[in-house]
Design a protein around this motif. Structure first.
Motif, PDB file in Angstrom:
ATOM      1  N   VAL A  68      26.535  47.797  43.444  1.00  0.00           N
ATOM      2  CA  VAL A  68      27.656  46.845  43.509  1.00  0.00           C
ATOM      3  C   VAL A  68      28.595  46.939  42.310  1.00  0.00           C
ATOM      4  CG1 VAL A  68      26.484  45.153  44.967  1.00  0.00           C
ATOM      5  CG2 VAL A  68      26.237  45.002  42.500  1.00  0.00           C
ATOM      6  N   GLY A  69      28.121  47.547  41.226  1.00  0.00           N
ATOM      7  CA  GLY A  69      28.956  47.584  40.028  1.00  0.00           C
ATOM      8  C   GLY A  69      29.102  46.190  39.449  1.00  0.00           C
ATOM      9  N   HIS A  70      30.303  45.899  38.948  1.00  0.00           N
ATOM     10  CA  HIS A  70      30.557  44.599  38.310  1.00  0.00           C
ATOM     11  C   HIS A  70      30.897  43.546  39.361  1.00  0.00           C
ATOM     12  CE1 HIS A  70      32.202  41.587  35.686  1.00  0.00           C
ATOM     13  NE2 HIS A  70      33.428  41.769  36.101  1.00  0.00           N
ATOM     14  N   VAL A  71      30.339  42.361  39.231  1.00  0.00           N
ATOM     15  CA  VAL A  71      30.715  41.236  40.103  1.00  0.00           C
ATOM     16  C   VAL A  71      31.725  40.395  39.323  1.00  0.00           C
ATOM     17  CG1 VAL A  71      29.889  39.180  41.323  1.00  0.00           C
ATOM     18  CG2 VAL A  71      28.444  41.221  41.191  1.00  0.00           C
ATOM     19  N   GLY A  72      32.941  40.256  39.855  1.00  0.00           N
ATOM     20  CA  GLY A  72      33.881  39.365  39.166  1.00  0.00           C
ATOM     21  C   GLY A  72      35.308  39.862  39.031  1.00  0.00           C
ATOM     22  N   PHE A  73      35.601  41.105  39.485  1.00  0.00           N
ATOM     23  CA  PHE A  73      36.983  41.573  39.337  1.00  0.00           C
ATOM     24  C   PHE A  73      38.008  40.741  40.121  1.00  0.00           C
ATOM     25  CE2 PHE A  73      35.753  46.061  37.859  1.00  0.00           C
ATOM     26  CZ  PHE A  73      36.218  45.819  36.577  1.00  0.00           C
ATOM     27  N   PRO A  74      37.731  40.398  41.395  1.00  0.00           N
ATOM     28  CA  PRO A  74      38.741  39.585  42.106  1.00  0.00           C
ATOM     29  C   PRO A  74      39.003  38.258  41.387  1.00  0.00           C
ATOM     30  CG  PRO A  74      37.098  40.449  43.636  1.00  0.00           C
ATOM     31  CD  PRO A  74      36.589  40.740  42.262  1.00  0.00           C
ATOM     32  N   GLU A  75      37.937  37.691  40.784  1.00  0.00           N
ATOM     33  CA  GLU A  75      38.069  36.409  40.090  1.00  0.00           C
ATOM     34  C   GLU A  75      38.937  36.583  38.840  1.00  0.00           C
ATOM     35  OE1 GLU A  75      35.227  37.660  41.377  1.00  0.00           O
ATOM     36  OE2 GLU A  75      35.007  36.183  42.983  1.00  0.00           O
ATOM     37  N   SER A  76      38.669  37.644  38.055  1.00  0.00           N
ATOM     38  CA  SER A  76      39.464  37.872  36.836  1.00  0.00           C
ATOM     39  C   SER A  76      40.926  38.140  37.182  1.00  0.00           C
ATOM     40  CB  SER A  76      38.896  39.060  36.041  1.00  0.00           C
ATOM     41  OG  SER A  76      37.634  38.717  35.504  1.00  0.00           O
ATOM     42  N   MET A  77      41.152  38.960  38.210  1.00  0.00           N
ATOM     43  CA  MET A  77      42.527  39.261  38.648  1.00  0.00           C
ATOM     44  C   MET A  77      43.260  37.977  39.027  1.00  0.00           C
ATOM     45  SD  MET A  77      43.633  42.408  38.881  1.00  0.00           S
ATOM     46  CE  MET A  77      42.934  44.026  38.573  1.00  0.00           C
ATOM     47  N   ALA A  78      42.571  37.140  39.816  1.00  0.00           N
ATOM     48  CA  ALA A  78      43.206  35.904  40.282  1.00  0.00           C
ATOM     49  C   ALA A  78      43.521  34.984  39.098  1.00  0.00           C
ATOM     50  CB  ALA A  78      42.289  35.197  41.282  1.00  0.00           C
TER      51      ALA A  78
END
Ligand code: NAD
Length: 342
Positions: A194-204
């Motif tokens: 899965v890699g890192h969980v949290g990119f969509p959240e940081s982008m938003a």
């Protein structure tokens, strides 16, 4: 009166919070919940060498009936997983700080659950905050803070380059460490890597703060193929095998990439001359270039941000909050009660 805290989840992060709070003035751990039978029935003193003789229980309802100001939730990564815990804590009139990665910006991937949390919190007059090192700080709040000195921002590029060596078997598996590049690619397809969980959240969080309306968030995951032998207590990597996952996210508007966030995670990056660090480059007026070397340690950072956010959460107006909604939390060096407004 002291600030009273309930702990929900006593693993690496939750246990660290118990210990950190034990060293602070004006607060007290009054209840603790964990599903692990090995922890239940033991006291926090026995488990973590702290002063509190609070017993760990599996009975959340009983623990939440305690008089307390805040519940610290450190049990899982996804909003769906932690939602029942958050809802139950709110029902009992407690503020919540949660480190589930998706809770850093739950409206991004779980808008309905986020709205439910917000409404419940408003009804009960409490505050719910998602935080953590990343998402929650390095690749979002810190970037937002650095743009505060800019007249204009054209593009943001940031990277968190860290060392996975201290982590256990679950992290090795979810990052694809110790497998072949072919197994890595099929693992990404099947959803095991899965890699890192949290990119969509940081982008938003970044785009929302700056007022950029992104058309698309694109993510890529590539294997970091080792050319050397690397080893940890949990995994062996020979040349040609995967040492980690290079996970990159792009925030795109009108065909142009406005935000690039990189999080290559591997074991022993120094084996190939890679220096760890947190890097933020803002192309704008002025250009801002921040480099933190080595990277801020993720465990310590997450534990500290959670504990240091307690006064903000107690002081805040009710509702669901993200890190950019509240003041930047300082380290608590005095009596925690002196940081409370009411
Ligand atoms: P961990 O596995 O060491 O500990 C989790 C603990 O929670 C265990 O003791 C487990 O028994 C307990 N638990 C799990 N489900 C439970 C439930 N329903 N009720 C009660 N107890 C339960 O994990 P950790 O390293 O402490 O991290 C906790 C979570 O926080 C992970 O999902 C991790 O990915 C996330 N995290 C986020 C950030 C961030 O930057 N946002 C940083 C660190 C960790």
């Amino acid at each position: 009166m002291t600030v009273k805290i309930i702990h929900w989840g006593l693993g690496a992060m939750g246990g660290g919070m118990v210990k950190l709070l034990d060293s602070k003035k004006g607060c007290q751990s009054v209840a603790a919940i964990d599903t692990d039978p090995g922890k239940q029935g033991k006291t926090l003193a026995q488990l973590f060498s702290v002063k509190s003789d609070t017993n760990v229980t599996g009975d959340a309802a009983q623990a939440l009936a305690s008089d307390a100001d805040v519940v610290l939730i450190a049990t899982g990564s996804f909003t769906e997983e932690v939602y029942p815990q958050i809802a139950q804590a709110i029902e009992q009139g407690k503020n919540v700080v949660c480190i589930a990665e998706e809770m850093a910006y739950p409206r991004q991937q779980q808008p309905e659950l986020a709205e439910k949390i917000h409404q419940l919190a408003l009804d009960k007059g409490v505050t719910v905050l998602g935080t953590g090192i990343n998402p929650g700080f390095v690749l979002d709040l810190l970037i937002v803070a650095m743009t505060g000195v800019c007249y204009d921002v054209k593009e943001i590029k940031a990277a968190r380059i860290n060392d996975l060596s201290p982590f256990g078997p679950t992290v090795m598996r979810t990052q694809g460490v110790g497998i072949s590049p072919e197994e890595f690619h099929s693992g990404v397809e099947k959803g095991n890597v899965v890699g890192h969980v949290g990119f969509p959240e940081s982008m938003a969080m970044i785009a929302g703060a700056l007022g950029w309306e992104l058309d698309e968030i694109r993510e890529t995951k590539e294997p970091i193929v080792s050319s050397t032998h690397r080893e940890t207590p949990h995994v062996k990597v020979e040349p040609g095998m995967v040492a980690g996952c290079k996970h990159i996210a792009y925030g795109i508007k009108d065909g142009k990439t406005l935000i690039t966030l990189e999080h290559p995670q591997q074991i022993h990056p120094e084996a190939e001359g890679i220096e760890t660090g947190d890097y933020i480059l803002i192309e704008g007026e002025p250009k801002v270039n921040l480099a933190i070397q080595p990277e801020i340690p993720g465990g310590i950072g997450t534990i500290a941000l959670t504990v240091n956010s307690i006064p903000n959460v107690i002081n805040s107006e009710p509702g669901l909050k993200i890190m950019t909604d509240l003041p930047v939390p300082p380290a608590i060096m005095g009596d925690i009660r002196n940081m409370l407004k009411k």
